[in-house]
Motif scaffolding. Sequence first.
Motif, PDB file in Angstrom:
ATOM      1  N   PHE A  26       0.805  -1.178  -0.066  1.00 31.98           N
ATOM      2  CA  PHE A  26      -0.110  -0.075  -0.064  1.00 31.98           C
ATOM      3  C   PHE A  26       0.713   1.410   0.038  1.00 31.98           C
ATOM      4  CE2 PHE A  26      -2.651  -2.975   2.836  1.00 31.98           C
ATOM      5  CZ  PHE A  26      -3.150  -3.574   1.698  1.00 31.98           C
ATOM      6  N   GLU A  27       2.138   1.150  -0.288  1.00 35.29           N
ATOM      7  CA  GLU A  27       3.071   2.340  -0.209  1.00 35.29           C
ATOM      8  C   GLU A  27       2.708   3.501  -1.087  1.00 35.29           C
ATOM      9  OE1 GLU A  27       7.602   3.500  -1.020  1.00 35.29           O
ATOM     10  OE2 GLU A  27       7.116   1.512  -1.378  1.00 35.29           O
ATOM     11  N   GLY A  28       2.239   3.316  -2.125  1.00 30.37           N
ATOM     12  CA  GLY A  28       1.668   4.359  -3.146  1.00 30.37           C
ATOM     13  C   GLY A  28       0.302   4.988  -2.704  1.00 30.37           C
ATOM     14  N   PHE A  29      -0.713   4.207  -2.074  1.00 28.11           N
ATOM     15  CA  PHE A  29      -2.020   4.736  -1.624  1.00 28.11           C
ATOM     16  C   PHE A  29      -1.677   5.367  -0.552  1.00 28.11           C
ATOM     17  CE2 PHE A  29      -6.646   3.353  -1.027  1.00 28.11           C
ATOM     18  CZ  PHE A  29      -6.977   4.733  -1.478  1.00 28.11           C
ATOM     19  N   LYS A  95      -4.353  -5.983  -9.307  1.00 32.84           N
ATOM     20  CA  LYS A  95      -5.313  -5.110  -9.800  1.00 32.84           C
ATOM     21  C   LYS A  95      -6.302  -4.630  -8.856  1.00 32.84           C
ATOM     22  CE  LYS A  95      -2.662  -5.592 -13.467  1.00 32.84           C
ATOM     23  NZ  LYS A  95      -1.810  -4.582 -13.788  1.00 32.84           N
ATOM     24  N   TYR A  96      -6.748  -5.260  -7.965  1.00 35.32           N
ATOM     25  CA  TYR A  96      -7.774  -5.173  -6.900  1.00 35.32           C
ATOM     26  C   TYR A  96      -7.331  -3.781  -6.239  1.00 35.32           C
ATOM     27  CZ  TYR A  96     -11.080  -5.356  -3.006  1.00 35.32           C
ATOM     28  OH  TYR A  96     -11.967  -5.017  -2.294  1.00 35.32           O
ATOM     29  N   TYR A  97      -6.270  -3.747  -5.948  1.00 34.80           N
ATOM     30  CA  TYR A  97      -5.664  -2.775  -4.931  1.00 34.80           C
ATOM     31  C   TYR A  97      -5.736  -1.489  -5.961  1.00 34.80           C
ATOM     32  CZ  TYR A  97      -1.389   0.136  -3.286  1.00 34.80           C
ATOM     33  OH  TYR A  97      -0.807   1.089  -3.123  1.00 34.80           O
ATOM     34  N   LEU A  98      -4.865  -1.843  -7.190  1.00 28.30           N
ATOM     35  CA  LEU A  98      -4.899  -0.472  -8.257  1.00 28.30           C
ATOM     36  C   LEU A  98      -6.154  -0.026  -8.497  1.00 28.30           C
ATOM     37  CD1 LEU A  98      -2.257  -1.664 -10.667  1.00 28.30           C
ATOM     38  CD2 LEU A  98      -1.906  -0.011  -8.835  1.00 28.30           C
ATOM     39  N   SER A  99      -7.376  -0.901  -8.779  1.00 27.12           N
ATOM     40  CA  SER A  99      -8.744  -0.066  -8.907  1.00 27.12           C
ATOM     41  C   SER A  99      -9.057   0.696  -7.839  1.00 27.12           C
ATOM     42  CB  SER A  99      -9.557  -1.288  -9.311  1.00 27.12           C
ATOM     43  OG  SER A  99      -8.830  -2.138 -10.203  1.00 27.12           O
ATOM     44  N   LEU A 160      -9.315  -2.886   1.801  1.00 28.17           N
ATOM     45  CA  LEU A 160      -7.971  -3.456   1.792  1.00 28.17           C
ATOM     46  C   LEU A 160      -7.228  -3.969   2.937  1.00 28.17           C
ATOM     47  CD1 LEU A 160      -6.763  -0.280  -0.408  1.00 28.17           C
ATOM     48  CD2 LEU A 160      -7.292  -2.733  -1.190  1.00 28.17           C
ATOM     49  N   THR A 161      -7.523  -3.488   4.211  1.00 28.72           N
ATOM     50  CA  THR A 161      -6.839  -3.855   5.330  1.00 28.72           C
ATOM     51  C   THR A 161      -7.631  -4.917   6.110  1.00 28.72           C
ATOM     52  OG1 THR A 161      -7.826  -1.867   6.520  1.00 28.72           O
ATOM     53  CG2 THR A 161      -5.627  -1.549   5.364  1.00 28.72           C
ATOM     54  N   ASN A 162      -8.933  -5.002   5.638  1.00 25.43           N
ATOM     55  CA  ASN A 162      -9.624  -6.182   6.314  1.00 25.43           C
ATOM     56  C   ASN A 162      -9.938  -5.664   7.862  1.00 25.43           C
ATOM     57  OD1 ASN A 162     -11.491  -8.154   6.463  1.00 25.43           O
ATOM     58  ND2 ASN A 162      -9.832  -9.531   7.340  1.00 25.43           N
ATOM     59  N   LYS A 163     -10.157  -4.415   8.007  1.00 22.32           N
ATOM     60  CA  LYS A 163     -10.425  -3.648   9.298  1.00 22.32           C
ATOM     61  C   LYS A 163     -11.898  -2.859   9.104  1.00 22.32           C
ATOM     62  CE  LYS A 163      -5.654  -2.442  10.308  1.00 22.32           C
ATOM     63  NZ  LYS A 163      -5.427  -3.417  11.356  1.00 22.32           N
ATOM     64  N   LYS A 164     -12.882  -3.914   9.572  1.00 20.12           N
ATOM     65  CA  LYS A 164     -14.221  -3.509   9.400  1.00 20.12           C
ATOM     66  C   LYS A 164     -14.378  -2.263  10.393  1.00 20.12           C
ATOM     67  CE  LYS A 164     -15.671  -8.102   8.256  1.00 20.12           C
ATOM     68  NZ  LYS A 164     -14.355  -8.661   8.010  1.00 20.12           N
ATOM     69  N   TRP A 165     -13.784  -2.065  11.454  1.00 18.15           N
ATOM     70  CA  TRP A 165     -14.302  -0.618  12.111  1.00 18.15           C
ATOM     71  C   TRP A 165     -13.880   0.424  11.429  1.00 18.15           C
ATOM     72  CZ3 TRP A 165      -9.938   2.588  12.978  1.00 18.15           C
ATOM     73  CH2 TRP A 165      -8.942   2.078  12.763  1.00 18.15           C
TER      74      TRP A 165
END
Length: 224
Positions: A26-29, A95-99, A160-165
């Motif tokens: 996730f460096e770019g984001f 591609k999921y992350y890029l999208s 992306l991080t699976n952090k539902k909170w």
Amino acid sequence: MKLNKDQAYTDIQTIKKTLESTKSNFEGFYTILLLYGVFRLALFIIASPMILFFRNSMNHRFLPFIIFLINILISVSILIIYIKIFKGEKDVSNKYYLSCMATWGIIAVVLPFIMIAVRCGIILFLPSEFTLGTMSKLAEFNMLINIMLVTFCFIICSILTNKKWLTGISLLILFVFLLLDIVFYNTMKVNGTLAVYIFYNVVTTVGYIILAYVLKRSGDALWI
């Protein structure tokens, strides 16, 4: 035998490169979110004292123009940074992350220019007696869109991080903003306007910085 060893080494390097490109940190984001939040915070820090100290002076009518120029400068800087960072992420095969990064980013970097174009259209084509009211309505739309944009970013980061909170926080942000805008803004006048203004700017600046930190921590955890 040597050929087999060379082929095996090549295969291992290919697999390693593929895994590294698939596994995003996730460096770019998070870099984009951090800079986006910092730039918006800088605009808030610069604009607020100017409005407070010069609103009653003879030069107060030039304040919107000065803030407008600063906003353009920041918007252009964010656009250049986003394009540069996104191009650097093109080798990531996730591609999921890029999208997700592109979906939020395109809206975020283009929105200021859309608002600038609409403002110019209002000034050029609307009669002067309608300009003030239309600009006020446009500012309200801009605030709502930016709040929706930051809540959308919270949801993206949650996925992306699976952090539902993070999704829960996004819904809370939207609820509080609507409550302040509909109830306090219309009933408390000056105090209500101030409450909406402060909440809006905190969420759309510090909110992005917090999301950048969350992505940074989550990305680092992937590589441990």
